[in-house]
Write an enzyme that holds these catalytic residues in place. Structure first.
Site, PDB file in Angstrom:
ATOM      1  N   GLN A   1      14.193  14.909  -5.374  1.00 44.11           N
ATOM      2  CA  GLN A   1      14.529  14.295  -6.672  1.00 44.11           C
ATOM      3  C   GLN A   1      13.697  14.901  -7.802  1.00 44.11           C
ATOM      4  OE1 GLN A   1      16.842  12.259  -7.770  1.00 44.11           O
ATOM      5  NE2 GLN A   1      17.829  11.954  -5.795  1.00 44.11           N
ATOM      6  N   SER A   2      13.416  16.193  -7.722  1.00 48.59           N
ATOM      7  CA  SER A   2      12.577  16.834  -8.740  1.00 48.59           C
ATOM      8  C   SER A   2      13.236  16.858 -10.117  1.00 48.59           C
ATOM      9  CB  SER A   2      12.282  18.270  -8.306  1.00 48.59           C
ATOM     10  OG  SER A   2      11.706  18.991  -9.374  1.00 48.59           O
TER      11      SER A   2
END
Ligand SMILES: *Cc1c(COP(=O)(O)O)cnc(C)c1O
Length: 336
Positions: A75-76
């Site tokens: 989920q960068s």
């Protein structure tokens, strides 16, 4: 400081607003809380990586790059924003993702940032297990592309190197200008710290100009001593890149790691409370990995009585709300 001598592209909406959080201030009964809206930098839902990417991608362009490589957690936010910025200058981005968090099921694996990565045209090369040497994975891939005659530009996780940190030197200048416009005395700047570029840039910018404003990083991952050392190293390299006089005093680097909880990407009950408070008192969306933890730290320090009511604290909202959608199950389950 001469930021103008560094190549820079323009992706962001600047200056980002600096606004008082009157409802939260009243609710907590402590110092006056201000928010610097770096979640409103534009660029595919915004966030702090916009500032870094203005310098990083300008450097890539100067070096004749034809492909961008970067890495981050599933989920960068950094990966999402890098793909968007590179798309704007016509470059493809190849991504290495690390399964750093495995607790949150289908939405975590497919919605939120990772859904946007695909929409923005990013190419996910590999989704690797937690603990993989991500820098090495990128370097190997870059080596292969070079043998094919390509010109890859590798951006480290979070865009945190001295060139990327210049983005937060620029933010420090912007903040000083805004505080003088508003005749506001800032007693402390608080924000979430991860890969360290944000805090390193702020420290270099605020201290090279002798503003003396203290910066407190709330760690989202590493223990205090390690995080302080990492911030210090990068702040010093950024200081050298700026050719600032003297050196950054070590004691200027302040990190609090009391709010990490069980680890990176794992929200604590304090994180979830901070998300709700900011949403319901101020209409502001924080995120479960960074700004929610940072704000949880600030709220707790205020409740501990660490500040007086005549102080002005500036919280930098570093963005990340796209990640909320990856945490649907957890947010639904949380009940106050
Ligand atoms: C990357 C990130 C941070 C941390 O910034 P660093 O420069 O990596 O320390 C904070 N908040 C959000 C939303 C981020 O995406």
């Amino acid at each position: 400081m001469h930021l103008s001598r560094f190549p820079r592209l323009h992706f962001g909406h600047f200056p980002t607003p600096l606004e008082p959080l009157d409802n939260l201030t009243r609710h907590l009964g402590g110092p006056r809380i201000w928010i610097k809206r770096d979640d409103c930098t534009g660029l595919a839902t915004g966030g702090n990586k916009t500032r870094k990417l203005e310098f990083l991608l300008a450097d890539a362009q100067t070096k004749g790059a034809d492909v961008i490589i970067t890495q981050g957690a599933t989920q960068s936010n950094h990966v999402r924003q890098t793909i968007a910025a590179a798309a704007k200058i016509g470059l493809p981005t190849h991504v290495f993702l690390e399964k750093r968090v495995t607790d949150f099921g289908e939405d975590y694996q497919r919605s939120g940032n990772i859904l946007l990565d695909d929409l923005l045209g990013g190419v996910i090369e590999q989704h690797l297990p937690a603990g993989t040497d991500m820098q090495q994975a990128m370097e190997q891939f870059a080596g292969r592309l070079r043998t094919e005659g390509r010109r890859p530009y590798v951006i480290p996780g979070g865009g945190s190197n001295p060139v990327g940190a210049l983005g937060y030197v620029a933010c420090a200048e912007e903040l000083l200008w805004q505080s003088s416009q508003k005749r506001l005395r800032i007693d402390q700047v608080v924000h979430a710290t991860g890969s360290t570029g944000t805090q390193a840039g702020l420290l270099a910018g605020l201290n090279a100009t002798n503003s003396g404003i203290p910066v407190l990083g709330i760690s989202v991952r590493a223990p205090r001593e390690r995080q302080e050392e990492n911030v210090y190293q990068l702040a010093t390299r950024t200081w050298q890149l700026l050719e600032a006089r003297g050196e950054l005093p070590r004691e200027k680097v302040q990190v609090n790691s009391d709010y990490v909880g069980d680890g990176y990407g794992l929200p604590t009950s304090g994180t979830l409370e901070a998300l709700r408070l900011l949403a319901r008192l101020e209409g502001i969306l924080l995120d479960p990995v960074y700004s929610g933890k940072g704000m949880a730290g600030l709220i707790d320090l205020i409740r501990q009585g660490r500040y007086s009511s005549d102080q002005n604290i500036v919280f930098i909202h570093t963005g990340g709300s796209a990640g909320l959608f990856g945490y649907r199950q957890l947010l639904e389950k949380y009940d106050d």
